[in-house]
Design a protein around this motif. Sequence first.
Motif, short mmCIF file in Angstrom:
data_model
loop_
_atom_site.label_atom_id
_atom_site.label_comp_id
_atom_site.label_asym_id
_atom_site.label_seq_id
_atom_site.Cartn_x
_atom_site.Cartn_y
_atom_site.Cartn_z
N TRP A 48 0.86 -1.19 0.00
CA TRP A 48 0.00 0.00 0.00
C TRP A 48 0.90 1.24 0.00
CZ3 TRP A 48 -5.17 -0.27 -0.64
CH2 TRP A 48 -5.78 -1.52 -0.44
N SER A 50 0.28 3.95 -2.40
CA SER A 50 -0.36 5.10 -3.03
C SER A 50 -1.28 5.81 -2.03
CB SER A 50 -1.12 4.65 -4.27
OG SER A 50 -1.48 5.76 -5.06
N SER A 51 -2.40 6.37 -2.50
CA SER A 51 -3.19 7.28 -1.67
C SER A 51 -4.15 6.57 -0.72
CB SER A 51 -3.95 8.27 -2.54
OG SER A 51 -4.75 7.59 -3.48
N THR A 246 -10.00 13.84 -3.66
CA THR A 246 -9.97 12.44 -4.11
C THR A 246 -10.78 12.32 -5.40
OG1 THR A 246 -10.03 11.92 -1.74
CG2 THR A 246 -10.06 10.06 -3.23
N ASN A 264 -6.71 15.24 -7.99
CA ASN A 264 -5.91 14.11 -7.52
C ASN A 264 -4.86 14.62 -6.54
OD1 ASN A 264 -4.77 11.59 -7.25
ND2 ASN A 264 -3.60 11.70 -9.14
N PRO A 268 0.14 10.19 -0.81
CA PRO A 268 0.42 8.75 -0.86
C PRO A 268 0.80 8.19 0.51
CG PRO A 268 1.50 9.90 -2.67
CD PRO A 268 1.01 10.95 -1.72
N ASN A 269 0.49 6.92 0.69
CA ASN A 269 0.76 6.24 1.95
C ASN A 269 2.25 6.23 2.29
OD1 ASN A 269 -0.38 4.77 4.18
ND2 ASN A 269 0.46 2.88 3.32
#
Length: 390
Positions: A48, A50-51, A246, A264, A268-269
């Motif tokens: 994980w 990305s966002s 989002t 967008n 990000p994570n």
Amino acid sequence: MKKELDLNTIINTLQRVLPSIQKSIALHEPLFTGNEWDYVKKCLDSGWVSSAGKYVSLFEKQIAEYTGIKHVIAVVNGTAALHTCLQLAGVRAGDEVLMPALTFVATANAVIYCGAVPHFADSEEKTLGLDPLKLGNYLKDITELRTVGCFNRKSGRRLKAVVPMHTFGHPVDMDPLLDVCRRFGLALVEDAAESLGSLYKGKHTGSWGRLSVLSFNGNKVITTGGGGAVLTNDSSLAVLARHLTTQAKLPHPWAFHHDMVGYNYRMPNINAALGCAQLERLPEFIRQKRALALRYQEAFAGIEGVRIFKEADFAHSNYWLNILLLDEGYSGKREKLLELTNRQGIMTRPPWTLMHKLIMYQDCPRMDLACAESLEKRLINLPSSAFLAE
């Protein structure tokens, strides 16, 4: 007869304050000596990156707890956060937005993204930020209050919002500025990008605006590599901010439904993982930066023609970037001092070019900017990394 400014004494004083083991000292560097590697590896191992991911929500929760502001929406950078805040504050195409001329260009750019017009205001030397008294008197002269808002009599455009920027981490005098906003019906959006860890009268910056922003760029007090955040105490605005950043996607297991133009902008994570580790060190970073500021102040006490900028009585500053301020009569020596210090491996920097001097903003409305123009000529940023205090 005025004495000549002793540039050698200034350089020698800087060399005494700063570590002698470093050949080159940057203006502000990040410090990664905590759990950064561990958290980023866990993020990579999970897949994980990305966002979506646990570190994004954890980072938001921790920022909210630290600042005391109810809702935090993590985004890709401070400019995206400011653009989002202005949209949520109701800034529309053709509106004017008041801001300091002494600010980073992102403050003005975010207004342009909304189709609005930057309107530049003066600063005060006590805080380096917006001068509330001067702004109030100026608005009294140029505005007309109507049932649908506050209008600039000269341009005919609506004045919608004020964006104070806490310059180099030093809080603006917010109480009188809030009074100006109430009197003229202006939305307050705080550009707190540089002031994580700074307090105004005991409360964290960003607590006064209906919306506010933070930045976690690589040169900020803590970093997520690139990143920012929208902060608000308004629950409905928080929901809308999360939705807007989002791509305005409606929740659904597989279908792509969107109900408005969105962006967008979500963080990000993997960036949030870095931020969580940095936040664990934030109190220590603030302590170190304040210790470095005190060392500068003590070292330069009594040197004629210059002083180190100190926080106002109502402020507890993070001292993001320390400031050497030349007296009025010595502003002509600034460029030489910048040249000599950088040649010695001590990175110093002037402030940003005032917004109304940039080619794309030279025709924007502005008030008298005497203080900002004076500060621009006399101000030098000094190396301010937290580890320099060790």
